[in-house]
Design a protein around this motif. Structure first.
Motif, PDB file in Angstrom:
ATOM      1  N   ASN A  30     -11.698  13.768  -3.128  1.00 24.54           N
ATOM      2  CA  ASN A  30     -12.261  13.280  -1.874  1.00 24.54           C
ATOM      3  C   ASN A  30     -12.313  11.767  -1.977  1.00 24.54           C
ATOM      4  N   CYS A  31     -11.525  11.090  -1.172  1.00 23.16           N
ATOM      5  CA  CYS A  31     -11.379   9.643  -1.292  1.00 23.16           C
ATOM      6  C   CYS A  31     -12.227   8.888  -0.277  1.00 23.16           C
ATOM      7  N   SER A  32     -12.660   7.697  -0.699  1.00 22.69           N
ATOM      8  CA  SER A  32     -13.416   6.811   0.192  1.00 22.69           C
ATOM      9  C   SER A  32     -12.436   5.862   0.881  1.00 22.69           C
ATOM     10  N   GLY A  33     -12.939   5.107   1.824  1.00 22.38           N
ATOM     11  CA  GLY A  33     -12.102   4.153   2.538  1.00 22.38           C
ATOM     12  C   GLY A  33     -12.148   2.765   1.947  1.00 22.38           C
ATOM     13  N   GLU A  34     -12.651   2.641   0.722  1.00 24.82           N
ATOM     14  CA  GLU A  34     -12.773   1.337   0.078  1.00 24.82           C
ATOM     15  C   GLU A  34     -11.383   0.742  -0.199  1.00 24.82           C
ATOM     16  N   GLN A  57      -7.100   3.671  -5.696  1.00 29.40           N
ATOM     17  CA  GLN A  57      -6.661   4.559  -6.765  1.00 29.40           C
ATOM     18  C   GLN A  57      -6.747   6.020  -6.360  1.00 29.40           C
ATOM     19  N   CYS A  58      -7.795   6.395  -5.668  1.00 29.53           N
ATOM     20  CA  CYS A  58      -7.986   7.782  -5.257  1.00 29.53           C
ATOM     21  C   CYS A  58      -6.862   8.237  -4.328  1.00 29.53           C
ATOM     22  N   ILE A  59      -6.537   7.424  -3.329  1.00 26.64           N
ATOM     23  CA  ILE A  59      -5.475   7.778  -2.384  1.00 26.64           C
ATOM     24  C   ILE A  59      -4.130   7.856  -3.094  1.00 26.64           C
ATOM     25  N   ALA A  60      -3.880   6.955  -4.020  1.00 29.17           N
ATOM     26  CA  ALA A  60      -2.623   6.994  -4.783  1.00 29.17           C
ATOM     27  C   ALA A  60      -2.481   8.318  -5.523  1.00 29.17           C
ATOM     28  N   CYS A  61      -3.567   8.766  -6.135  1.00 26.83           N
ATOM     29  CA  CYS A  61      -3.526  10.014  -6.899  1.00 26.83           C
ATOM     30  C   CYS A  61      -3.487  11.243  -5.990  1.00 26.83           C
ATOM     31  N   LYS A  62      -4.107  11.137  -4.813  1.00 30.97           N
ATOM     32  CA  LYS A  62      -4.185  12.290  -3.907  1.00 30.97           C
ATOM     33  C   LYS A  62      -2.881  12.510  -3.145  1.00 30.97           C
TER      34      LYS A  62
END
Length: 142
Positions: A30-34, A57-62
């Motif tokens: 679950n990614c944030s918009g940061e 980083q979260c979006i890249a991994c997701k």
């Protein structure tokens, strides 16, 4: 004086560039918009790393299906550079292959005249040096 040293240590810690593995089940994150841009590395094509800049980083991994990320936009680094993966950074045994590389340290290392670089025998040996961020072909230009 102690407070000054403590603040300098914190500053160095914050300025260090992070290279992070993506979790095995990145699609479940679950990614944030940061906004904190990273360069996502997703493998190789024609002996070059496949890289793309992501919002964080979260979006890249997701959604990017990347193996690992490097703090900062891909465009901030040389196109022919080879990022040292977390696996390469922990490598203890390397072949004695002679293929000179110039290694660039992350921001955690300070030197008298940037960029902070060190010659290495090959990618494996150069990436296994502590705080090495990426390498380029050939010896470092002094």
């Amino acid at each position: 004086m102690r407070k000054l040293i403590f603040l300098a240590a914190i500053f160095c810690f914050v300025m260090a560039q992070k290279v992070e593995d993506c979790p095995p089940f990145g699609t479940e994150l679950n990614c944030s918009g940061e906004f904190s841009p990273v360069c996502g590395v997703r493998g190789f094509s024609n002996n070059k790393q496949i890289r793309e800049t992501y919002y964080n980083q979260c979006i890249a991994c997701k959604i990017g299906h990347v193996e690992y990320t490097v703090e900062g936009k891909c465009e901030e680094f040389p196109e022919d550079g080879h990022f040292c993966s977390p696996t390469e950074s922990k490598q203890e045994i390397c072949r004695y292959l002679d293929s000179p590389r110039c290694g660039y340290f992350n921001k955690d290392v300070s030197c008298t005249s940037p960029p902070c670089v060190k010659d290495g025998r090959n990618v494996c040996m150069t990436c296994s040096i502590k705080n090495m961020l990426y390498t380029t072909k050939g010896k470092c230009k002094q």
